[in-house]
Design a protein around this motif. Structure first.
Motif, mmCIF file in Angstrom:
data_model
loop_
_atom_site.group_PDB
_atom_site.id
_atom_site.type_symbol
_atom_site.label_atom_id
_atom_site.label_comp_id
_atom_site.label_asym_id
_atom_site.label_seq_id
_atom_site.Cartn_x
_atom_site.Cartn_y
_atom_site.Cartn_z
ATOM 1 N N THR A 177 0.830 -1.208 0.000
ATOM 2 C CA THR A 177 0.000 0.000 0.000
ATOM 3 C C THR A 177 0.860 1.252 0.000
ATOM 4 O OG1 THR A 177 -1.747 -1.202 1.176
ATOM 5 C CG2 THR A 177 -1.863 1.207 1.210
ATOM 6 N N GLU A 178 1.910 1.242 0.809
ATOM 7 C CA GLU A 178 2.830 2.393 0.840
ATOM 8 C C GLU A 178 3.530 2.564 -0.498
ATOM 9 O OE1 GLU A 178 4.175 2.271 5.527
ATOM 10 O OE2 GLU A 178 5.070 0.836 4.115
ATOM 11 N N MET A 179 3.944 1.466 -1.076
ATOM 12 C CA MET A 179 4.633 1.519 -2.367
ATOM 13 C C MET A 179 3.700 2.066 -3.438
ATOM 14 S SD MET A 179 7.656 0.763 -3.401
ATOM 15 C CE MET A 179 8.014 1.594 -4.916
ATOM 16 N N ALA A 180 2.473 1.591 -3.464
ATOM 17 C CA ALA A 180 1.493 2.066 -4.434
ATOM 18 C C ALA A 180 1.271 3.573 -4.277
ATOM 19 C CB ALA A 180 0.179 1.315 -4.272
ATOM 20 N N ALA A 181 1.168 4.035 -3.044
ATOM 21 C CA ALA A 181 0.960 5.466 -2.795
ATOM 22 C C ALA A 181 2.155 6.282 -3.282
ATOM 23 C CB ALA A 181 0.722 5.712 -1.306
ATOM 24 N N ASP A 182 3.354 5.806 -3.028
ATOM 25 C CA ASP A 182 4.560 6.517 -3.474
ATOM 26 C C ASP A 182 4.610 6.629 -4.994
ATOM 27 O OD1 ASP A 182 5.344 6.863 -0.869
ATOM 28 O OD2 ASP A 182 6.978 5.405 -0.938
ATOM 29 N N LEU A 183 4.076 5.620 -5.677
ATOM 30 C CA LEU A 183 4.094 5.611 -7.149
ATOM 31 C C LEU A 183 2.820 6.198 -7.759
ATOM 32 C CD1 LEU A 183 5.514 2.028 -7.726
ATOM 33 C CD2 LEU A 183 6.737 4.185 -7.948
ATOM 34 N N GLU A 184 1.912 6.630 -6.876
ATOM 35 C CA GLU A 184 0.617 7.158 -7.311
ATOM 36 C C GLU A 184 -0.157 6.138 -8.146
ATOM 37 O OE1 GLU A 184 1.397 10.974 -9.118
ATOM 38 O OE2 GLU A 184 1.977 11.848 -7.203
ATOM 39 N N LEU A 185 -0.170 4.912 -7.627
ATOM 40 C CA LEU A 185 -0.905 3.790 -8.226
ATOM 41 C C LEU A 185 -1.942 3.298 -7.231
ATOM 42 C CD1 LEU A 185 1.926 1.481 -9.598
ATOM 43 C CD2 LEU A 185 0.182 2.593 -10.963
ATOM 44 N N SER A 186 -2.934 2.595 -7.731
ATOM 45 C CA SER A 186 -3.849 1.911 -6.816
ATOM 46 C C SER A 186 -3.099 0.712 -6.236
ATOM 47 C CB SER A 186 -5.093 1.433 -7.561
ATOM 48 O OG SER A 186 -4.756 0.401 -8.465
ATOM 49 N N PRO A 187 -3.456 0.301 -5.031
ATOM 50 C CA PRO A 187 -2.803 -0.885 -4.472
ATOM 51 C C PRO A 187 -2.931 -2.107 -5.384
ATOM 52 C CG PRO A 187 -3.953 0.280 -2.740
ATOM 53 C CD PRO A 187 -4.332 0.948 -4.044
ATOM 54 N N SER A 188 -4.090 -2.290 -6.004
ATOM 55 C CA SER A 188 -4.256 -3.449 -6.887
ATOM 56 C C SER A 188 -3.400 -3.324 -8.144
ATOM 57 C CB SER A 188 -5.719 -3.652 -7.262
ATOM 58 O OG SER A 188 -6.223 -2.536 -7.973
ATOM 59 N N GLY A 189 -3.198 -2.103 -8.617
ATOM 60 C CA GLY A 189 -2.324 -1.888 -9.771
ATOM 61 C C GLY A 189 -0.889 -2.267 -9.451
ATOM 62 N N TYR A 190 -0.441 -1.877 -8.258
ATOM 63 C CA TYR A 190 0.914 -2.239 -7.844
ATOM 64 C C TYR A 190 1.031 -3.746 -7.637
ATOM 65 C CZ TYR A 190 5.209 -2.817 -5.397
ATOM 66 O OH TYR A 190 6.456 -3.260 -5.055
ATOM 67 N N GLN A 191 0.028 -4.352 -7.039
ATOM 68 C CA GLN A 191 0.060 -5.789 -6.787
ATOM 69 C C GLN A 191 0.216 -6.580 -8.088
ATOM 70 O OE1 GLN A 191 -3.551 -6.401 -4.592
ATOM 71 N NE2 GLN A 191 -2.684 -5.589 -2.687
ATOM 72 N N CYS A 192 -0.356 -6.073 -9.161
ATOM 73 C CA CYS A 192 -0.197 -6.742 -10.461
ATOM 74 C C CYS A 192 1.277 -6.838 -10.851
ATOM 75 C CB CYS A 192 -0.970 -6.003 -11.548
ATOM 76 S SG CYS A 192 -2.737 -6.276 -11.483
ATOM 77 N N TYR A 193 2.049 -5.813 -10.537
ATOM 78 C CA TYR A 193 3.486 -5.850 -10.838
ATOM 79 C C TYR A 193 4.167 -6.977 -10.071
ATOM 80 C CZ TYR A 193 3.114 -1.001 -12.665
ATOM 81 O OH TYR A 193 2.797 0.135 -13.358
ATOM 82 N N GLU A 194 3.890 -7.052 -8.765
ATOM 83 C CA GLU A 194 4.548 -8.062 -7.935
ATOM 84 C C GLU A 194 4.069 -9.476 -8.247
ATOM 85 O OE1 GLU A 194 4.896 -7.506 -3.743
ATOM 86 O OE2 GLU A 194 5.921 -5.589 -3.966
ATOM 87 N N GLN A 195 2.876 -9.597 -8.782
ATOM 88 C CA GLN A 195 2.339 -10.916 -9.116
ATOM 89 C C GLN A 195 2.678 -11.324 -10.546
ATOM 90 O OE1 GLN A 195 -1.805 -10.321 -8.275
ATOM 91 N NE2 GLN A 195 -1.507 -10.429 -6.061
ATOM 92 N N GLY A 196 3.317 -10.428 -11.290
ATOM 93 C CA GLY A 196 3.687 -10.741 -12.662
ATOM 94 C C GLY A 196 2.505 -10.760 -13.615
ATOM 95 N N ARG A 197 1.409 -10.115 -13.221
ATOM 96 C CA ARG A 197 0.227 -10.055 -14.085
ATOM 97 C C ARG A 197 0.187 -8.769 -14.905
ATOM 98 N NH1 ARG A 197 -4.525 -9.681 -11.669
ATOM 99 N NH2 ARG A 197 -3.716 -9.041 -9.661
ATOM 100 N N GLY A 198 1.104 -7.882 -14.637
ATOM 101 C CA GLY A 198 1.190 -6.625 -15.365
ATOM 102 C C GLY A 198 2.585 -6.056 -15.220
ATOM 103 N N TYR A 199 2.955 -5.222 -16.151
ATOM 104 C CA TYR A 199 4.290 -4.636 -16.134
ATOM 105 C C TYR A 199 4.180 -3.142 -16.371
ATOM 106 C CZ TYR A 199 5.785 -9.420 -16.298
ATOM 107 O OH TYR A 199 5.967 -10.748 -15.985
ATOM 108 N N PRO A 200 5.080 -2.376 -15.771
ATOM 109 C CA PRO A 200 5.009 -0.921 -15.918
ATOM 110 C C PRO A 200 5.403 -0.463 -17.314
ATOM 111 C CG PRO A 200 6.983 -1.535 -14.707
ATOM 112 C CD PRO A 200 6.192 -2.794 -14.921
ATOM 113 N N ASP A 201 4.887 0.705 -17.680
ATOM 114 C CA ASP A 201 5.334 1.319 -18.930
ATOM 115 C C ASP A 201 6.732 1.895 -18.696
ATOM 116 O OD1 ASP A 201 4.893 3.647 -17.427
ATOM 117 O OD2 ASP A 201 3.150 4.260 -18.589
ATOM 118 N N VAL A 202 7.346 2.373 -19.731
ATOM 119 C CA VAL A 202 8.736 2.836 -19.647
ATOM 120 C C VAL A 202 8.918 3.962 -18.624
ATOM 121 C CG1 VAL A 202 10.657 3.867 -20.930
ATOM 122 C CG2 VAL A 202 9.332 2.011 -21.944
ATOM 123 N N PRO A 203 8.073 5.002 -18.613
ATOM 124 C CA PRO A 203 8.272 6.043 -17.596
ATOM 125 C C PRO A 203 8.170 5.506 -16.164
ATOM 126 C CG PRO A 203 6.858 6.875 -19.335
ATOM 127 C CD PRO A 203 7.027 5.393 -19.571
#
Length: 74
Positions: free
Chosen positions: A21-47
Motif C-alpha cells: 500500500t505504501e509503495m502504491a501510494a509513493d508511485l501514485e498507483l492503486s494498491p491493486s495496480g501495484y500488486q499486479c506488478y509483484e504478481q507478474g500479471r502486469g508490467y510498468p510502462d517505460v516512464p
C-alpha cells in the motif's frame, strides 16, 4: 527475463521496509495496480519503469533481470 521483475521488485520493496500500500501510494498507483506488478500479471510502462529504478537506486536492467549488478556504474 521478465519473470525476474516481480521477484526483484518485491525484494527491493521489502528491503526498503515498505508494504504494498505504501509503495502504491509513493508511485501514485492503486494498491491493486501495484500488486499486479509483484504478481507478474502486469508490467510498468517505460516512464514508470524508470521511476522504479530511480526510486530504488538500481538500473532498469537489474529490475528486468538482465544483470545482477544493481547499479549501472558497477
Amino acid at each position: 527475463m521478465l519473470k525476474e521483475f516481480p521477484i526483484r521488485l518485491k525484494a527491493l520493496r521489502k528491503e526498503f521496509g515498505l508494504n504494498q500500500t505504501e509503495m502504491a501510494a509513493d508511485l501514485e498507483l492503486s494498491p491493486s495496480g501495484y500488486q499486479c506488478y509483484e504478481q507478474g500479471r502486469g508490467y510498468p510502462d517505460v516512464p514508470r519503469l524508470y521511476q522504479l529504478a530511480e526510486y530504488f537506486g538500481v538500473s532498469i536492467d537489474y529490475l528486468l533481470g538482465r544483470t545482477d549488478k544493481r547499479d549501472v556504474n558497477q
